[in-house]
Design an enzyme around this catalytic site. Structure first.
Site, PDB file in Angstrom:
ATOM      1  N   PRO A   1       0.834  -7.789  -5.215  1.00  0.00           N
ATOM      2  CA  PRO A   1       0.683  -8.799  -6.264  1.00  0.00           C
ATOM      3  C   PRO A   1       0.170 -10.124  -5.699  1.00  0.00           C
ATOM      4  CG  PRO A   1       2.959  -7.976  -6.151  1.00  0.00           C
ATOM      5  CD  PRO A   1       2.222  -7.420  -4.990  1.00  0.00           C
TER       6      PRO A   1
ATOM      7  N   GLU B   1       9.613  -3.886  -1.175  1.00  0.00           N
ATOM      8  CA  GLU B   1       9.087  -5.244  -1.338  1.00  0.00           C
ATOM      9  C   GLU B   1       7.797  -5.435  -0.555  1.00  0.00           C
ATOM     10  OE1 GLU B   1      11.764  -5.723  -3.909  1.00  0.00           O
ATOM     11  OE2 GLU B   1      10.636  -7.532  -3.430  1.00  0.00           O
TER      12      GLU B   1
ATOM     13  N   ARG C   1     -16.741   5.421  -9.615  1.00  0.00           N
ATOM     14  CA  ARG C   1     -17.741   5.535 -10.680  1.00  0.00           C
ATOM     15  C   ARG C   1     -19.028   4.799 -10.326  1.00  0.00           C
ATOM     16  NH1 ARG C   1     -18.171   1.210 -14.091  1.00  0.00           N
ATOM     17  NH2 ARG C   1     -18.792   2.443 -15.918  1.00  0.00           N
TER      18      ARG C   1
ATOM     19  N   ASP D   1     -22.409  -2.564 -17.070  1.00  0.00           N
ATOM     20  CA  ASP D   1     -20.977  -2.802 -17.277  1.00  0.00           C
ATOM     21  C   ASP D   1     -20.680  -4.256 -17.593  1.00  0.00           C
ATOM     22  OD1 ASP D   1     -20.178  -0.250 -16.724  1.00  0.00           O
ATOM     23  OD2 ASP D   1     -19.591  -0.655 -14.649  1.00  0.00           O
TER      24      ASP D   1
HETATM   25  C1  LIG Z   1       4.696  -7.490  -2.422  1.00  0.00           C
HETATM   26  O1  LIG Z   1       5.486  -8.260  -3.308  1.00  0.00           O
HETATM   27  C2  LIG Z   1       6.219  -7.589  -4.220  1.00  0.00           C
HETATM   28  C3  LIG Z   1       7.129  -8.274  -4.950  1.00  0.00           C
HETATM   29  C4  LIG Z   1       7.888  -7.614  -5.887  1.00  0.00           C
HETATM   30  C5  LIG Z   1       7.723  -6.249  -6.094  1.00  0.00           C
HETATM   31  C6  LIG Z   1       6.790  -5.547  -5.357  1.00  0.00           C
HETATM   32  C7  LIG Z   1       6.617  -4.087  -5.603  1.00  0.00           C
HETATM   33  N1  LIG Z   1       5.542  -3.543  -4.785  1.00  0.00           N
HETATM   34  C8  LIG Z   1       5.757  -2.898  -3.614  1.00  0.00           C
HETATM   35  C9  LIG Z   1       4.539  -2.541  -3.085  1.00  0.00           C
HETATM   36  C10 LIG Z   1       3.549  -2.963  -4.012  1.00  0.00           C
HETATM   37  C11 LIG Z   1       2.146  -2.892  -4.019  1.00  0.00           C
HETATM   38  C12 LIG Z   1       1.440  -3.462  -5.059  1.00  0.00           C
HETATM   39  C13 LIG Z   1       2.127  -4.101  -6.103  1.00  0.00           C
HETATM   40  C14 LIG Z   1       1.369  -4.757  -7.179  1.00  0.00           C
HETATM   41  C15 LIG Z   1       0.020  -5.052  -7.179  1.00  0.00           C
HETATM   42  C16 LIG Z   1      -0.213  -5.729  -8.378  1.00  0.00           C
HETATM   43  N2  LIG Z   1      -1.424  -6.238  -8.844  1.00  0.00           N
HETATM   44  N3  LIG Z   1       0.939  -5.818  -9.020  1.00  0.00           N
HETATM   45  N4  LIG Z   1       1.925  -5.234  -8.291  1.00  0.00           N
HETATM   46  C17 LIG Z   1       3.509  -4.166  -6.108  1.00  0.00           C
HETATM   47  C18 LIG Z   1       4.217  -3.594  -5.061  1.00  0.00           C
HETATM   48  C19 LIG Z   1       6.044  -6.184  -4.414  1.00  0.00           C
END
Ligand SMILES: COc1cccc(Cn2ccc3ccc(-c4cc(N)[nH]n4)cc32)c1
Length: 247
Positions: free
Chosen positions: A89, A116, A158, A173
């Site tokens: 994220p 996490e 794609r 697109d």
């Molecule tokens: C890393 O920081 C985090 C904080 C709280 C929860 C999580 C859960 N989590 C674990 C691995 C993981 C990989 C990707 C994602 C993700 C990507 C997007 N765009 N949204 N969520 C979420 C992931 C991770």
């Protein structure tokens, strides 16, 4: 293009065996290889996570299994190492431009985490040897990176030559660089001409290609103004002509 994915849920990627991506694999356009991270966790429980240094909620994925797994995958390559993509994220936004950049790469290695996330020393380690991108597929939090990898592989796959039939093209697109960049797709219609009292815009039945193109652009501008006004602000004014809607 070769794509490697290391995950504790390799079964999550069964959808890559169907539809467009599945056919691309059958035709040898895409070579997808799955790896079970726990194969590189050598304790009896095949542990891949531990408590976070500094305290806090949840668990963090240990560096050792990831390091051994990534080393093992990279060792199977002949030429330049894979470009590593870490879904998170906290990453840079995954966009159509980034998808196009990835589509030009010969080899991608995705490292979807759980818990996490992965001990940050892993990205630091491989950042000294190859491109390591931390990428977000949207401003929301998933439970792990696997769904994000499915999204990215579909968006990239794609774009590979030969994947989309001649009838379709990714060039037009939404978000693709060019005149329609940063514009959303307008409405689409097909037969029957009348459905539950709903007709089809007359212009689309006119056969007048110039008017149809203008109507589609106007509808794309309207939908963009309605749903994503911030994209209009980013629209290259040179892409707008004097006939464009004054929104
Ligand atoms: C890393 O920081 C985090 C904080 C709280 C929860 C999580 C859960 N989590 C674990 C691995 C993981 C990989 C990707 C994602 C993700 C990507 C997007 N765009 N949204 N969520 C979420 C992931 C991770």
């Amino acid at each position: 293009m070769r794509v490697d994915i290391i995950s504790i849920f390799p079964e999550y990627f069964a959808p890559l065996g169907v539809s467009l991506i599945g056919k691309a694999r059958e035709r040898g356009i895409l070579d997808v290889r799955l790896h079970q991270l726990r194969d590189w966790a050598h304790d009896v429980h095949r542990t891949v996570d531990d408590t976070p240094y500094g305290g806090g909620p949840g668990m963090v994925m240990k560096p050792d299994p990831w390091g051994e797994a990534i080393d093992a995958v990279l060792a199977t390559g002949q030429d330049a190492p894979a470009r590593i993509i870490v879904p998170t994220p906290s990453g840079v936004p995954f966009t159509q431009r980034l998808a196009m950049e990835y589509a030009a790469e010969p080899w991608l290695l995705f490292t979807p985490a759980r818990y996490e996330g992965i001990d940050s020393r892993v990205m630091a380690e491989y950042g000294t040897r190859t491109r390591v991108d931390e990428v977000s597929v949207g401003d929301y939090v998933l439970a792990g990176g696997e769904a994000a990898v499915l999204v990215m592989i579909e968006a990239v796959g794609r774009l590979l030559p030969g994947v989309l039939g001649n009838a379709c093209s990714a060039v037009d697109d939404s978000f693709a660089p060019g005149a329609m960049e940063n514009l959303l797709e307008g409405p689409v219609y097909t037969k029957p001409p009348e459905w539950r009292g709903h007709g089809v815009p007359e212009v689309l039945l006119s056969g007048h290609h110039g008017r149809i193109a203008r109507w589609r652009r106007d509808e794309a501008l309207r939908r963009t103004a309605r749903n994503r006004p911030e994209l209009l602000a980013a629209l290259d004014p040179r892409g707008l002509d004097k006939h464009d809607l004054k929104l």
